[in-house]
Design a protein around this motif. Structure first.
Motif, PDB file in Angstrom:
ATOM      1  N   ILE A  36       0.872  -1.177   0.000  1.00  0.00           N
ATOM      2  CA  ILE A  36       0.000   0.000   0.000  1.00  0.00           C
ATOM      3  C   ILE A  36       0.908   1.224   0.000  1.00  0.00           C
ATOM      4  CG2 ILE A  36      -1.754   1.251   1.333  1.00  0.00           C
ATOM      5  CD1 ILE A  36      -2.595  -1.571   2.391  1.00  0.00           C
ATOM      6  N   ASP A  37       0.523   2.240  -0.755  1.00  0.00           N
ATOM      7  CA  ASP A  37       1.395   3.409  -0.907  1.00  0.00           C
ATOM      8  C   ASP A  37       1.150   4.483   0.147  1.00  0.00           C
ATOM      9  OD1 ASP A  37       2.780   2.843  -3.600  1.00  0.00           O
ATOM     10  OD2 ASP A  37       0.665   2.429  -3.994  1.00  0.00           O
ATOM     11  N   GLU A  38      -0.123   4.668   0.511  1.00  0.00           N
ATOM     12  CA  GLU A  38      -0.424   5.749   1.466  1.00  0.00           C
ATOM     13  C   GLU A  38      -1.561   5.325   2.381  1.00  0.00           C
ATOM     14  OE1 GLU A  38      -0.546   9.698  -0.125  1.00  0.00           O
ATOM     15  OE2 GLU A  38      -1.926  10.417   1.426  1.00  0.00           O
ATOM     16  N   ILE A  39      -1.395   5.556   3.678  1.00  0.00           N
ATOM     17  CA  ILE A  39      -2.480   5.255   4.621  1.00  0.00           C
ATOM     18  C   ILE A  39      -2.802   6.492   5.450  1.00  0.00           C
ATOM     19  CG2 ILE A  39      -1.977   2.781   4.798  1.00  0.00           C
ATOM     20  CD1 ILE A  39      -0.621   3.280   7.478  1.00  0.00           C
ATOM     21  N   CYS A  40      -4.052   6.559   5.885  1.00  0.00           N
ATOM     22  CA  CYS A  40      -4.448   7.635   6.791  1.00  0.00           C
ATOM     23  C   CYS A  40      -5.162   7.008   7.987  1.00  0.00           C
ATOM     24  CB  CYS A  40      -5.374   8.613   6.068  1.00  0.00           C
ATOM     25  SG  CYS A  40      -5.847  10.000   7.116  1.00  0.00           S
ATOM     26  N   PHE A  41      -4.643   7.289   9.174  1.00  0.00           N
ATOM     27  CA  PHE A  41      -5.320   6.852  10.398  1.00  0.00           C
ATOM     28  C   PHE A  41      -6.507   7.779  10.647  1.00  0.00           C
ATOM     29  CE2 PHE A  41      -1.189   4.964  10.665  1.00  0.00           C
ATOM     30  CZ  PHE A  41      -1.473   3.705  11.185  1.00  0.00           C
ATOM     31  N   THR A  42      -7.618   7.192  11.064  1.00  0.00           N
ATOM     32  CA  THR A  42      -8.844   7.973  11.316  1.00  0.00           C
ATOM     33  C   THR A  42      -9.377   7.564  12.688  1.00  0.00           C
ATOM     34  OG1 THR A  42     -10.003   6.247  10.069  1.00  0.00           O
ATOM     35  CG2 THR A  42      -9.517   8.285   8.876  1.00  0.00           C
ATOM     36  N   GLU A  43      -8.715   8.051  13.720  1.00  0.00           N
ATOM     37  CA  GLU A  43      -9.087   7.624  15.077  1.00  0.00           C
ATOM     38  C   GLU A  43     -10.414   8.271  15.482  1.00  0.00           C
ATOM     39  OE1 GLU A  43      -7.348   5.255  15.942  1.00  0.00           O
ATOM     40  OE2 GLU A  43      -5.337   5.559  15.135  1.00  0.00           O
ATOM     41  N   HIS A  44     -11.163   7.535  16.299  1.00  0.00           N
ATOM     42  CA  HIS A  44     -12.506   7.985  16.683  1.00  0.00           C
ATOM     43  C   HIS A  44     -12.507   9.192  17.630  1.00  0.00           C
ATOM     44  CE1 HIS A  44     -14.984   4.754  15.123  1.00  0.00           C
ATOM     45  NE2 HIS A  44     -14.270   3.837  15.708  1.00  0.00           N
ATOM     46  N   ILE A  45     -13.401  10.115  17.312  1.00  0.00           N
ATOM     47  CA  ILE A  45     -13.813  11.155  18.263  1.00  0.00           C
ATOM     48  C   ILE A  45     -15.316  11.274  18.030  1.00  0.00           C
ATOM     49  CG2 ILE A  45     -13.809  13.653  18.742  1.00  0.00           C
ATOM     50  CD1 ILE A  45     -10.877  13.633  17.850  1.00  0.00           C
ATOM     51  N   SER A  46     -16.088  11.495  19.072  1.00  0.00           N
ATOM     52  CA  SER A  46     -17.522  11.635  18.847  1.00  0.00           C
ATOM     53  C   SER A  46     -18.074  12.857  19.552  1.00  0.00           C
ATOM     54  CB  SER A  46     -18.249  10.386  19.359  1.00  0.00           C
ATOM     55  OG  SER A  46     -19.638  10.569  19.195  1.00  0.00           O
ATOM     56  N   ALA A  47     -19.038  13.482  18.886  1.00  0.00           N
ATOM     57  CA  ALA A  47     -19.723  14.623  19.493  1.00  0.00           C
ATOM     58  C   ALA A  47     -20.885  14.162  20.364  1.00  0.00           C
ATOM     59  CB  ALA A  47     -20.251  15.531  18.392  1.00  0.00           C
ATOM     60  N   THR A  48     -21.204  12.859  20.303  1.00  0.00           N
ATOM     61  CA  THR A  48     -22.300  12.320  21.115  1.00  0.00           C
ATOM     62  C   THR A  48     -21.766  11.944  22.486  1.00  0.00           C
ATOM     63  OG1 THR A  48     -23.513  11.504  19.205  1.00  0.00           O
ATOM     64  CG2 THR A  48     -23.941  10.382  21.289  1.00  0.00           C
ATOM     65  N   HIS A  49     -22.317  12.555  23.519  1.00  0.00           N
ATOM     66  CA  HIS A  49     -21.778  12.319  24.859  1.00  0.00           C
ATOM     67  C   HIS A  49     -21.978  10.869  25.315  1.00  0.00           C
ATOM     68  CE1 HIS A  49     -21.932  16.929  25.674  1.00  0.00           C
ATOM     69  NE2 HIS A  49     -20.994  16.576  24.840  1.00  0.00           N
ATOM     70  N   ALA A  50     -22.987  10.192  24.754  1.00  0.00           N
ATOM     71  CA  ALA A  50     -23.240   8.793  25.132  1.00  0.00           C
ATOM     72  C   ALA A  50     -22.236   7.831  24.491  1.00  0.00           C
ATOM     73  CB  ALA A  50     -24.653   8.402  24.704  1.00  0.00           C
ATOM     74  N   SER A  51     -21.440   8.327  23.553  1.00  0.00           N
ATOM     75  CA  SER A  51     -20.521   7.439  22.834  1.00  0.00           C
ATOM     76  C   SER A  51     -19.248   7.171  23.638  1.00  0.00           C
ATOM     77  CB  SER A  51     -20.145   8.099  21.500  1.00  0.00           C
ATOM     78  OG  SER A  51     -18.981   7.513  20.984  1.00  0.00           O
ATOM     79  N   PRO A  52     -18.701   5.935  23.545  1.00  0.00           N
ATOM     80  CA  PRO A  52     -17.450   5.653  24.258  1.00  0.00           C
ATOM     81  C   PRO A  52     -16.255   6.413  23.679  1.00  0.00           C
ATOM     82  CG  PRO A  52     -18.099   3.769  22.909  1.00  0.00           C
ATOM     83  CD  PRO A  52     -19.234   4.761  22.861  1.00  0.00           C
ATOM     84  N   CYS A  53     -16.403   6.989  22.486  1.00  0.00           N
ATOM     85  CA  CYS A  53     -15.253   7.705  21.925  1.00  0.00           C
ATOM     86  C   CYS A  53     -15.414   9.219  22.001  1.00  0.00           C
ATOM     87  CB  CYS A  53     -14.943   7.259  20.512  1.00  0.00           C
ATOM     88  SG  CYS A  53     -16.298   6.635  19.574  1.00  0.00           S
ATOM     89  N   CYS A  54     -16.290   9.684  22.888  1.00  0.00           N
ATOM     90  CA  CYS A  54     -16.464  11.127  23.047  1.00  0.00           C
ATOM     91  C   CYS A  54     -15.228  11.713  23.731  1.00  0.00           C
ATOM     92  CB  CYS A  54     -17.727  11.379  23.868  1.00  0.00           C
ATOM     93  SG  CYS A  54     -18.065  13.096  24.116  1.00  0.00           S
ATOM     94  N   HIS A  55     -14.472  12.492  23.003  1.00  0.00           N
ATOM     95  CA  HIS A  55     -13.277  13.184  23.535  1.00  0.00           C
ATOM     96  C   HIS A  55     -12.275  12.269  24.242  1.00  0.00           C
ATOM     97  CE1 HIS A  55     -15.310  16.834  22.529  1.00  0.00           C
ATOM     98  NE2 HIS A  55     -16.298  16.591  23.364  1.00  0.00           N
TER      99      HIS A  55
END
Ligand code: ZN
Ligand code: ZN
Length: 267
Positions: A36-55
């Motif tokens: 693979i030539d190029e990768i982009c990491f897209t780590e989770h952030i969520s604006a939903t406070h109920a989400s486990p990935c909120c901030h």
């Protein structure tokens, strides 16, 4: 044989995401092995406070690790730093700290929650039509108001609703889907082809080809391709066949991003 020149994977989660299983370094090594030539990491952030990935993303440590791997793998792999922003139209004041970060290459916008309900169970107490209308309306809200570069997994609900209700009929939701694409094009928001659908019961990429056809007819051009990998093993999965499908549909490029500026790569 059609030659594939430059393979990208623009949707990857490492252990910096709560559900990622492999480290950034392990993922980079796997990407190199898979040519693979190029990768982009897209780590989770969520604006939903109920989400486990909120901030819960440690941006400072994440940035440091990206820089360390860029040095380690320089000239073998292009590595970009992105985020996957859940519900990007909500709590915009809280999200500015991420979206205004000048070192960030890419922001993928996604819907994982509606009214604090996880999409995994959103369709449980609704029929097919109610589920998809509510979902696509929320996607429309996100492309109307959110600050992001590309819309992630456009018709993701089919991953969770397929076993309950089967597939939605494009014709029944055509107008709503068209409005989403029109709004995205107006705001220069691209569309992601997410190959993780091949790992779900619907056995279809997100979005379906009918949506991509509509997008190209509207003059849409910005397309990224991503595996939505949460382990090193699936990085780059099913991306070459997607390039062939895109060519057949008439797309000329896939896009990479640098400091949130898109650049077309000829396919
Ligand atoms: Zn997602
Ligand atoms: Zn993801």
């Amino acid at each position: 044989m059609i030659e594939i020149n430059f393979i990208i994977d623009y949707h990857i989660h490492s252990t910096f995401s709560h559900d990622g299983k492999s480290s950034i370094e392990e993922i980079c090594s796997a990407a190199i092995r898979k040519k693979i030539d190029e990768i982009c990491f897209t780590e989770h952030i969520s604006a939903t406070h109920a989400s486990p990935c909120c901030h819960n993303l440690n941006m400072e440590e994440y940035s440091k690790e990206i820089e360390r791997c860029k040095d380690l793998f320089q000239e073998i792999l292009i590595i970009k730093k992105g985020i996957e922003l859940g519900e990007p139209h909500l709590n915009s004041q809280e999200l500015i700290q991420y979206t205004s970060d000048k070192t960030l290459d890419f922001v993928l916008g996604s819907i994982h929650f509606i009214d604090d309900i996880d999409l995994v169970c959103f369709a449980d107490d609704k029929n097919l039509e109610e589920s998809y209308i509510a979902y696509f309306e929320e996607v429309y809200n996100s492309v109307s108001e959110g600050d992001f570069d590309v819309l992630g997994h456009f018709d993701l609900l089919k991953r969770y609703a397929f076993d309950l209700h089967g597939k939605y009929k494009h014709g029944d939701l055509e107008e709503l889907i068209h409005e989403i694409l029109r709004k995205a094009s107006q705001r220069n928001i691209g569309i992601e082809i997410n190959t993780s659908g091949f790992r779900s019961s619907s056995l279809e990429i997100f979005p379906s080809q009918l949506i991509l056809q509509d997008y190209i007819e509207l003059g849409g051009e910005i397309i990224t391709v991503g595996s939505d990998s949460h382990t090193a093993e699936t990085v780059g999965n099913n991306i070459p066949p997607v390039y062939l499908m895109l060519k057949q549909l008439g797309f000329k490029h896939v896009y990479t991003f640098d400091k949130r500026n898109p650049a077309g790569i000829k396919i």
